[in-house]
Write a protein that holds these residues in place. Structure first.
Motif, PDB file in Angstrom:
ATOM      1  N   TRP A   1       2.800 -20.035   5.662  1.00 33.51           N
ATOM      2  CA  TRP A   1       1.429 -19.621   5.970  1.00 33.51           C
ATOM      3  C   TRP A   1       1.325 -18.142   6.332  1.00 33.51           C
ATOM      4  N   ASP A   2       2.438 -17.522   6.684  1.00 33.73           N
ATOM      5  CA  ASP A   2       2.403 -16.110   7.039  1.00 33.73           C
ATOM      6  C   ASP A   2       2.885 -15.221   5.898  1.00 33.73           C
ATOM      7  N   ALA A   3       3.884 -15.654   5.162  1.00 32.29           N
ATOM      8  CA  ALA A   3       4.476 -14.793   4.143  1.00 32.29           C
ATOM      9  C   ALA A   3       3.930 -15.020   2.737  1.00 32.29           C
ATOM     10  N   GLY A   4       3.384 -16.170   2.465  1.00 33.54           N
ATOM     11  CA  GLY A   4       2.948 -16.494   1.104  1.00 33.54           C
ATOM     12  C   GLY A   4       1.928 -15.521   0.532  1.00 33.54           C
ATOM     13  N   ALA A   5       0.862 -15.278   1.256  1.00 31.72           N
ATOM     14  CA  ALA A   5      -0.183 -14.369   0.767  1.00 31.72           C
ATOM     15  C   ALA A   5       0.338 -12.941   0.647  1.00 31.72           C
ATOM     16  N   GLY A   6       1.126 -12.515   1.628  1.00 34.98           N
ATOM     17  CA  GLY A   6       1.681 -11.170   1.591  1.00 34.98           C
ATOM     18  C   GLY A   6       2.637 -10.962   0.431  1.00 34.98           C
ATOM     19  N   ALA A   7       3.445 -11.982   0.135  1.00 36.56           N
ATOM     20  CA  ALA A   7       4.367 -11.899  -1.005  1.00 36.56           C
ATOM     21  C   ALA A   7       3.587 -11.727  -2.305  1.00 36.56           C
ATOM     22  N   LEU A   8       2.489 -12.443  -2.448  1.00 31.28           N
ATOM     23  CA  LEU A   8       1.653 -12.310  -3.640  1.00 31.28           C
ATOM     24  C   LEU A   8       1.047 -10.909  -3.732  1.00 31.28           C
ATOM     25  N   ILE A   9       0.583 -10.383  -2.629  1.00 30.31           N
ATOM     26  CA  ILE A   9       0.014  -9.026  -2.608  1.00 30.31           C
ATOM     27  C   ILE A   9       1.054  -8.004  -3.069  1.00 30.31           C
ATOM     28  N   VAL A  10       2.281  -8.138  -2.566  1.00 26.17           N
ATOM     29  CA  VAL A  10       3.345  -7.207  -2.960  1.00 26.17           C
ATOM     30  C   VAL A  10       3.648  -7.342  -4.452  1.00 26.17           C
ATOM     31  N   LYS A  11       3.748  -8.559  -4.952  1.00 24.85           N
ATOM     32  CA  LYS A  11       4.014  -8.760  -6.387  1.00 24.85           C
ATOM     33  C   LYS A  11       2.914  -8.148  -7.237  1.00 24.85           C
ATOM     34  N   GLU A  12       1.675  -8.363  -6.842  1.00 25.46           N
ATOM     35  CA  GLU A  12       0.549  -7.817  -7.603  1.00 25.46           C
ATOM     36  C   GLU A  12       0.532  -6.287  -7.571  1.00 25.46           C
TER      37      GLU A  12
ATOM     38  N   ASN B   1       9.645  -1.923  -2.762  1.00 27.38           N
ATOM     39  CA  ASN B   1       8.832  -1.248  -3.768  1.00 27.38           C
ATOM     40  C   ASN B   1       9.580  -1.140  -5.103  1.00 27.38           C
ATOM     41  N   ARG B   2      10.642  -1.879  -5.286  1.00 29.83           N
ATOM     42  CA  ARG B   2      11.525  -1.912  -6.447  1.00 29.83           C
ATOM     43  C   ARG B   2      12.625  -0.862  -6.387  1.00 29.83           C
ATOM     44  N   LEU B   3      12.341   0.311  -5.870  1.00 31.46           N
ATOM     45  CA  LEU B   3      13.278   1.419  -5.927  1.00 31.46           C
ATOM     46  C   LEU B   3      14.530   1.194  -5.084  1.00 31.46           C
TER      47      LEU B   3
ATOM     48  N   ALA C   1       0.810  -1.218   0.000  1.00 36.11           N
ATOM     49  CA  ALA C   1       0.000   0.000   0.000  1.00 36.11           C
ATOM     50  C   ALA C   1       0.844   1.269   0.000  1.00 36.11           C
ATOM     51  N   GLY C   2       2.160   1.132   0.111  1.00 33.88           N
ATOM     52  CA  GLY C   2       3.038   2.286   0.052  1.00 33.88           C
ATOM     53  C   GLY C   2       3.366   2.920   1.392  1.00 33.88           C
ATOM     54  N   ARG C   3       3.069   2.249   2.488  1.00 38.02           N
ATOM     55  CA  ARG C   3       3.369   2.825   3.816  1.00 38.02           C
ATOM     56  C   ARG C   3       4.860   2.914   4.080  1.00 38.02           C
ATOM     57  N   TYR C   4       5.622   2.016   3.500  1.00 40.55           N
ATOM     58  CA  TYR C   4       7.077   2.066   3.597  1.00 40.55           C
ATOM     59  C   TYR C   4       7.675   1.369   2.390  1.00 40.55           C
ATOM     60  N   GLU C   5       9.005   1.396   2.277  1.00 37.48           N
ATOM     61  CA  GLU C   5       9.665   0.998   1.045  1.00 37.48           C
ATOM     62  C   GLU C   5      10.219  -0.417   1.020  1.00 37.48           C
ATOM     63  N   GLY C   6      10.556  -0.981   2.165  1.00 37.71           N
ATOM     64  CA  GLY C   6      11.174  -2.295   2.159  1.00 37.71           C
ATOM     65  C   GLY C   6      10.996  -3.032   3.468  1.00 37.71           C
ATOM     66  N   LEU C   7      11.242  -4.336   3.412  1.00 38.51           N
ATOM     67  CA  LEU C   7      11.090  -5.203   4.575  1.00 38.51           C
ATOM     68  C   LEU C   7      12.030  -6.376   4.424  1.00 38.51           C
ATOM     69  N   ILE C   8      12.679  -6.768   5.505  1.00 37.75           N
ATOM     70  CA  ILE C   8      13.442  -8.014   5.509  1.00 37.75           C
ATOM     71  C   ILE C   8      12.978  -8.857   6.686  1.00 37.75           C
ATOM     72  N   ALA C   9      13.011 -10.163   6.488  1.00 41.87           N
ATOM     73  CA  ALA C   9      12.623 -11.088   7.550  1.00 41.87           C
ATOM     74  C   ALA C   9      13.490 -12.336   7.426  1.00 41.87           C
ATOM     75  N   PRO C  10      14.252 -12.667   8.475  1.00 45.40           N
ATOM     76  CA  PRO C  10      15.121 -13.834   8.408  1.00 45.40           C
ATOM     77  C   PRO C  10      14.430 -15.175   8.652  1.00 45.40           C
ATOM     78  N   LEU C  11      13.267 -15.192   9.241  1.00 39.90           N
ATOM     79  CA  LEU C  11      12.599 -16.452   9.571  1.00 39.90           C
ATOM     80  C   LEU C  11      11.145 -16.403   9.117  1.00 39.90           C
ATOM     81  N   THR C  12      10.900 -16.765   7.875  1.00 38.47           N
ATOM     82  CA  THR C  12       9.531 -16.711   7.376  1.00 38.47           C
ATOM     83  C   THR C  12       8.907 -18.102   7.342  1.00 38.47           C
TER      84      THR C  12
ATOM     85  N   GLY D   1       3.209  -4.555  -7.715  1.00 36.64           N
ATOM     86  CA  GLY D   1       4.367  -4.100  -8.480  1.00 36.64           C
ATOM     87  C   GLY D   1       5.680  -4.123  -7.734  1.00 36.64           C
ATOM     88  N   GLY D   2       5.687  -4.679  -6.517  1.00 35.04           N
ATOM     89  CA  GLY D   2       6.920  -4.748  -5.743  1.00 35.04           C
ATOM     90  C   GLY D   2       7.756  -5.956  -6.098  1.00 35.04           C
ATOM     91  N   LEU D   3       8.935  -6.020  -5.509  1.00 34.34           N
ATOM     92  CA  LEU D   3       9.846  -7.148  -5.705  1.00 34.34           C
ATOM     93  C   LEU D   3       9.895  -7.995  -4.445  1.00 34.34           C
TER      94      LEU D   3
END
Length: 103
Positions: free
Chosen positions: A54-65, A89-91, A40-51, A67-69
């Motif tokens: 069931w928690d990251a799959g849906a969110g990763a798809l949302i980000v890809k849709e 956000n790609r940038l 949604a554009g609230r911030y630019e990036g996120l890292i997570a070492p332990l995904t 336009g994020g990486l």
């Protein structure tokens, strides 16, 4: 940049590497919520070492849709069974990737 799911020993190293570039080092309890905020554009990036899938799959798809990486910490396309997650956000993806490789 948001940093999720870190253990106490990694916290000081991550803070040192990201310095003033990191907005928050925290976990609200749901990677999918954080990923939705990134999409949604609230911030630019996120890292997570332990995904987990069931928690990251849906969110990763949302980000890809949106336009994020989405990648692992080596820069490869993120797969559902990967343990590390880097989202942007790609940038600033290459900048976060460069720093996360040092963790």
């Amino acid at each position: 940049i948001r940093i999720l799911n870190i253990d106490i020993l990694s916290r000081s190293k991550i803070v040192k590497l990201f310095g003033d570039k990191a907005y928050a080092i925290r976990q609200i309890g749901s990677a999918v919520v954080e990923l939705g905020w990134l999409a949604a554009g609230r911030y630019e990036g996120l890292i997570a070492p332990l995904t987990t899938p069931w928690d990251a799959g849906a969110g990763a798809l949302i980000v890809k849709e949106a336009g994020g990486l989405v990648s692992d910490w080596q820069g490869k396309d993120w797969q559902i069974d990967d343990k590390t997650l880097l989202v942007s956000n790609r940038l600033i993806h290459s900048q976060i990737l460069r720093i996360s490789r040092e963790i």
